[in-house]
Design an enzyme around this catalytic site. Structure first.
Site, PDB file in Angstrom:
ATOM      1  N   CYS A  55       0.823  -1.206   0.000  1.00 19.01           N
ATOM      2  CA  CYS A  55       0.000   0.000   0.000  1.00 19.01           C
ATOM      3  C   CYS A  55       0.864   1.265   0.000  1.00 19.01           C
ATOM      4  O   CYS A  55       1.991   1.274   0.494  1.00 19.01           O
ATOM      5  CB  CYS A  55      -0.892   0.029   1.231  1.00 19.01           C
ATOM      6  SG  CYS A  55      -2.189  -1.223   1.222  1.00 19.01           S
ATOM      7  N   GLU A  57       0.530   3.898   1.809  1.00 23.05           N
ATOM      8  CA  GLU A  57       0.853   4.360   3.167  1.00 23.05           C
ATOM      9  C   GLU A  57       2.135   3.686   3.667  1.00 23.05           C
ATOM     10  O   GLU A  57       2.969   4.308   4.320  1.00 23.05           O
ATOM     11  CB  GLU A  57      -0.287   4.036   4.137  1.00 23.05           C
ATOM     12  CG  GLU A  57      -1.598   4.748   3.834  1.00 23.05           C
ATOM     13  CD  GLU A  57      -2.559   3.900   3.010  1.00 23.05           C
ATOM     14  OE1 GLU A  57      -2.114   3.233   2.049  1.00 23.05           O
ATOM     15  OE2 GLU A  57      -3.758   3.922   3.326  1.00 23.05           O
ATOM     16  N   CYS A  97      -6.696   0.787   4.439  1.00 27.83           N
ATOM     17  CA  CYS A  97      -7.198  -0.582   4.581  1.00 27.83           C
ATOM     18  C   CYS A  97      -6.904  -1.081   5.998  1.00 27.83           C
ATOM     19  O   CYS A  97      -6.189  -0.435   6.773  1.00 27.83           O
ATOM     20  CB  CYS A  97      -6.555  -1.498   3.533  1.00 27.83           C
ATOM     21  SG  CYS A  97      -4.837  -1.937   3.867  1.00 27.83           S
ATOM     22  N   CYS A 100      -3.186  -1.394   6.848  1.00 26.57           N
ATOM     23  CA  CYS A 100      -2.534  -0.094   7.065  1.00 26.57           C
ATOM     24  C   CYS A 100      -2.955   0.508   8.397  1.00 26.57           C
ATOM     25  O   CYS A 100      -2.158   1.175   9.048  1.00 26.57           O
ATOM     26  CB  CYS A 100      -2.839   0.869   5.927  1.00 26.57           C
ATOM     27  SG  CYS A 100      -1.876   0.481   4.449  1.00 26.57           S
TER      28      CYS A 100
HETATM   29 ZN   LIG Z   1      -3.377  -0.452   3.022  1.00 20.95          ZN
END
Ligand SMILES: [Zn+2]
Length: 140
Positions: A55, A57, A97, A100
């Site tokens: 991801c 992040e 998500c 994260c």
């Molecule tokens: Zn994520």
């Protein structure tokens, strides 16, 4: 209402994904401000083997930790770039998500997260986004 500093993070995340967007490969940008005031950005790394995807992040956090060490996350935001042919071509704030959320909490339990709301982007504490977080300790 978001502060000018929060808006600045949304712009940084948007610029990151605008510059690196590739349909199906890089679609999300993220920006975080460390506790010492530095801004780091990242874009997601999609992968042919889905479990290898990372991801945006996590990429932004990885850059921050690599370059300056662990300084905590004051605020973080992720944005999604529209796909070709999307009716609405705006870049929009998206929620982190579940993975994260765990990651953000692990690096700063007081991190502020900019999330979408019915009134536009708003700020939530990571603790609000991750109730009853998993812990290896046997404390309740
Ligand atoms: Zn994520």
């Amino acid at each position: 209402m978001l502060s000018a500093r929060d808006q600045e993070l949304i712009v940084a995340a948007s610029e990151a994904i605008k510059g690196r967007y590739r349909n199906d490969w890089q679609e999300v940008g993220a920006a975080l401000r460390t506790r010492d005031g530095r801004i780091y950005t990242g874009v997601n790394l999609d992968a042919y083997l889905g479990r290898m995807a990372v991801c945006a992040e996590a990429v932004a956090l990885g850059r921050a930790v690599t370059e300056t060490g662990e300084t905590g996350i004051e605020t973080i935001v992720a944005v999604r770039h529209p796909e070709p042919g999307d009716k609405d071509q705006a870049i929009v704030v998206v929620s982190p998500c579940g993975s994260c959320r765990e990651l953000i909490w692990d690096y700063d339990r007081n991190a502020r997260v900019i999330v979408p709301s019915s009134n536009g982007p708003a700020v939530a504490g990571i603790g609000e986004l991750l109730p009853n977080k998993y812990s290896r300790e046997r404390t309740l």
